[in-house]
Scaffold this motif. Structure first.
Motif, PDB file in Angstrom:
ATOM      1  N   LEU A 156     -18.642 -40.134  -6.432  1.00  0.00           N
ATOM      2  CA  LEU A 156     -18.733 -40.163  -4.968  1.00  0.00           C
ATOM      3  C   LEU A 156     -17.904 -39.051  -4.344  1.00  0.00           C
ATOM      4  N   VAL A 157     -16.680 -38.864  -4.865  1.00  0.00           N
ATOM      5  CA  VAL A 157     -15.811 -37.798  -4.346  1.00  0.00           C
ATOM      6  C   VAL A 157     -16.457 -36.435  -4.584  1.00  0.00           C
ATOM      7  N   LEU A 158     -16.972 -36.231  -5.801  1.00  0.00           N
ATOM      8  CA  LEU A 158     -17.601 -34.954  -6.129  1.00  0.00           C
ATOM      9  C   LEU A 158     -18.830 -34.708  -5.264  1.00  0.00           C
ATOM     10  N   TYR A 159     -19.636 -35.735  -5.093  1.00  0.00           N
ATOM     11  CA  TYR A 159     -20.857 -35.605  -4.287  1.00  0.00           C
ATOM     12  C   TYR A 159     -20.500 -35.210  -2.849  1.00  0.00           C
ATOM     13  N   SER A 160     -19.502 -35.886  -2.287  1.00  0.00           N
ATOM     14  CA  SER A 160     -19.109 -35.606  -0.903  1.00  0.00           C
ATOM     15  C   SER A 160     -18.521 -34.207  -0.769  1.00  0.00           C
ATOM     16  N   LEU A 161     -17.640 -33.861  -1.701  1.00  0.00           N
ATOM     17  CA  LEU A 161     -16.963 -32.571  -1.627  1.00  0.00           C
ATOM     18  C   LEU A 161     -17.943 -31.415  -1.812  1.00  0.00           C
ATOM     19  N   LEU A 162     -18.798 -31.511  -2.819  1.00  0.00           N
ATOM     20  CA  LEU A 162     -19.715 -30.411  -3.095  1.00  0.00           C
ATOM     21  C   LEU A 162     -20.761 -30.263  -2.000  1.00  0.00           C
ATOM     22  N   ASN A 163     -21.112 -31.369  -1.353  1.00  0.00           N
ATOM     23  CA  ASN A 163     -22.014 -31.266  -0.212  1.00  0.00           C
ATOM     24  C   ASN A 163     -21.351 -30.538   0.945  1.00  0.00           C
ATOM     25  N   GLN A 164     -20.077 -30.813   1.170  1.00  0.00           N
ATOM     26  CA  GLN A 164     -19.356 -30.096   2.229  1.00  0.00           C
ATOM     27  C   GLN A 164     -19.153 -28.633   1.857  1.00  0.00           C
ATOM     28  N   TRP A 165     -19.064 -28.382   0.567  1.00  0.00           N
ATOM     29  CA  TRP A 165     -18.819 -27.037   0.086  1.00  0.00           C
ATOM     30  C   TRP A 165     -20.097 -26.233  -0.129  1.00  0.00           C
ATOM     31  N   THR A 166     -21.212 -26.750   0.312  1.00  0.00           N
ATOM     32  CA  THR A 166     -22.456 -25.999   0.154  1.00  0.00           C
ATOM     33  C   THR A 166     -22.219 -24.576   0.609  1.00  0.00           C
ATOM     34  N   SER A 167     -22.520 -23.652  -0.277  1.00  0.00           N
ATOM     35  CA  SER A 167     -22.111 -22.267  -0.080  1.00  0.00           C
ATOM     36  C   SER A 167     -22.599 -21.695   1.248  1.00  0.00           C
ATOM     37  N   HIS A 168     -21.669 -21.202   2.045  1.00  0.00           N
ATOM     38  CA  HIS A 168     -21.996 -20.511   3.289  1.00  0.00           C
ATOM     39  C   HIS A 168     -21.773 -19.020   3.059  1.00  0.00           C
ATOM     40  N   SER A 169     -22.636 -18.420   2.281  1.00  0.00           N
ATOM     41  CA  SER A 169     -22.460 -17.016   1.913  1.00  0.00           C
ATOM     42  C   SER A 169     -22.581 -16.125   3.137  1.00  0.00           C
ATOM     43  N   LEU A 170     -21.712 -15.149   3.205  1.00  0.00           N
ATOM     44  CA  LEU A 170     -21.759 -14.188   4.293  1.00  0.00           C
ATOM     45  C   LEU A 170     -22.684 -13.039   3.914  1.00  0.00           C
ATOM     46  N   GLU A 171     -22.881 -12.118   4.821  1.00  0.00           N
ATOM     47  CA  GLU A 171     -23.795 -11.013   4.570  1.00  0.00           C
ATOM     48  C   GLU A 171     -23.355 -10.154   3.390  1.00  0.00           C
ATOM     49  N   ASP A 172     -22.030 -10.096   3.147  1.00  0.00           N
ATOM     50  CA  ASP A 172     -21.557  -9.285   2.024  1.00  0.00           C
ATOM     51  C   ASP A 172     -21.618 -10.032   0.698  1.00  0.00           C
ATOM     52  N   GLY A 173     -22.164 -11.269   0.725  1.00  0.00           N
ATOM     53  CA  GLY A 173     -22.339 -12.028  -0.508  1.00  0.00           C
ATOM     54  C   GLY A 173     -21.133 -12.842  -0.926  1.00  0.00           C
ATOM     55  N   THR A 174     -20.049 -12.799  -0.151  1.00  0.00           N
ATOM     56  CA  THR A 174     -18.857 -13.563  -0.522  1.00  0.00           C
ATOM     57  C   THR A 174     -18.995 -15.007  -0.067  1.00  0.00           C
ATOM     58  N   ASP A 175     -18.210 -15.847  -0.713  1.00  0.00           N
ATOM     59  CA  ASP A 175     -18.216 -17.275  -0.396  1.00  0.00           C
ATOM     60  C   ASP A 175     -16.785 -17.660  -0.026  1.00  0.00           C
ATOM     61  N   LYS A 176     -16.522 -17.820   1.267  1.00  0.00           N
ATOM     62  CA  LYS A 176     -15.158 -18.031   1.730  1.00  0.00           C
ATOM     63  C   LYS A 176     -14.829 -19.502   1.956  1.00  0.00           C
ATOM     64  N   THR A 177     -15.805 -20.392   1.796  1.00  0.00           N
ATOM     65  CA  THR A 177     -15.539 -21.797   2.079  1.00  0.00           C
ATOM     66  C   THR A 177     -15.976 -22.736   0.968  1.00  0.00           C
ATOM     67  N   PHE A 191     -17.380 -23.596  -3.335  1.00  0.00           N
ATOM     68  CA  PHE A 191     -16.859 -23.811  -4.679  1.00  0.00           C
ATOM     69  C   PHE A 191     -16.320 -22.522  -5.295  1.00  0.00           C
ATOM     70  N   THR A 192     -17.006 -21.403  -5.052  1.00  0.00           N
ATOM     71  CA  THR A 192     -16.547 -20.121  -5.590  1.00  0.00           C
ATOM     72  C   THR A 192     -15.185 -19.742  -5.028  1.00  0.00           C
ATOM     73  N   ALA A 193     -14.992 -19.981  -3.738  1.00  0.00           N
ATOM     74  CA  ALA A 193     -13.699 -19.686  -3.116  1.00  0.00           C
ATOM     75  C   ALA A 193     -12.598 -20.552  -3.732  1.00  0.00           C
ATOM     76  N   TRP A 194     -12.918 -21.818  -4.005  1.00  0.00           N
ATOM     77  CA  TRP A 194     -11.955 -22.717  -4.639  1.00  0.00           C
ATOM     78  C   TRP A 194     -11.544 -22.178  -6.010  1.00  0.00           C
ATOM     79  N   LEU A 195     -12.534 -21.769  -6.816  1.00  0.00           N
ATOM     80  CA  LEU A 195     -12.244 -21.264  -8.153  1.00  0.00           C
ATOM     81  C   LEU A 195     -11.381 -20.002  -8.105  1.00  0.00           C
ATOM     82  N   THR A 196     -11.679 -19.130  -7.156  1.00  0.00           N
ATOM     83  CA  THR A 196     -10.888 -17.903  -7.007  1.00  0.00           C
ATOM     84  C   THR A 196      -9.429 -18.230  -6.708  1.00  0.00           C
TER      85      THR A 196
END
Length: 258
Positions: free
Chosen positions: A100-121, A123-128
């Motif tokens: 449940l925690v993972l489902y909720s968190l990953l849904n909120q973390w659905t990648s909001h990629s910017l035009e330059d292809g970065t992910d600032k909010t 899962f990728t940002a978390w890993l970085t």
């Protein structure tokens, strides 16, 4: 393993029709380079797989929530379907609250990629951020070792991934004192590791014995695994001092002042 080695292994598995279970929980904990740039990507067996013979396992426990008991399995549909059937008849399901925690968190973390292809909010940002966090802790522990652990008695690596450091005992400084009693060199390595481990515990510091991880118990190797993931970084210096003290105590007990 290097890419060349993985290709060699894969060819052998093709020749003999062997499945590959790639259990790789630290894949997403590759540490940045010294200048802070991302590390060169490690190639997964999954990326090399042309036959559908690779089953890859990743773990949320290592890259998101320790103790979550939730993992990721990536494989071809035939394997997935059969593993799900077995799963239903064994453990039934992974931890409900964790899912449940993972489902909720990953849904909120659905990648909001910017035009330059970065992910600032997402899962990728978390890993970085996590990679930089472990890099900092690793460097603090290594500095503490350099300042407090005798280099003539041991050496250590500088990990490029994961959360563990390997401490290798210099066997030239710890020769087999029980050879005259019939103890082989491989038995001496196990015995020496036990002596040093007990000295660690006496000095109130805990490292994992190297032989716990060795398939070949007869190897002439003595070492310990230290982690920089758990303790407060303020205790790293204290821990390194105790590691150094323990090694010196064992050496003095075995060989005197020589």
């Amino acid at each position: 393993m290097s890419l060349e080695r993985k290709l060699e292994v894969y060819k052998v598995c093709q020749k003999h029709n062997i499945l590959i279970v790639e259990d790789d929980p630290y894949f997403h904990l590759q540490l940045p380079n010294e200048d802070g740039t991302p590390p060169p990507p490690v190639t997964s067996f999954l990326k090399l797989d042309t036959d559908g013979r690779v089953l890859r396992i990743d773990s949320f426990s290592k890259m998101l929530m320790p103790g979550s008991r939730c993992s990721i399995l990536t494989a071809n549909k035939i394997f997935i379907d059969n593993i799900l059937l077995y799963h239903d008849l064994s453990v039934h399901t992974a931890s409900g609250p964790s899912q449940l925690v993972l489902y909720s968190l990953l849904n909120q973390w659905t990648s909001h990629s910017l035009e330059d292809g970065t992910d600032k909010t997402g899962f990728t940002a978390w890993l970085t951020a996590l990679q930089k966090h472990y890099q900092k802790r690793r460097d603090i522990l290594i500095t503490a070792f350099e300042e407090n652990v005798p280099r003539d008695l041991c050496s250590w690596n500088k990990p490029t991934t994961g959360m563990f450091l390997w401490l290798e005992i210099n066997l030239e400084k710890f020769p087999n004192v029980k050879a005259s009693e019939g103890m082989s060199d491989s038995q001496w390595c196990v015995n020496l590791e036990d002596l040093i481990f007990d000295s660690y515990l006496k000095n109130c510091v805990a490292l994992a014995k190297g032989h716990w991880f060795m398939i070949d118990q007869s190897k002439l190797k003595v070492g310990f695994r230290a982690t920089y993931a758990f303790a407060d970084v303020d205790l790293f210096v204290v821990a390194a001092e105790r590691v150094g003290t323990a090694l010196k105590e064992v050496h003095l007990k075995l060989y005197g002042d020589s």
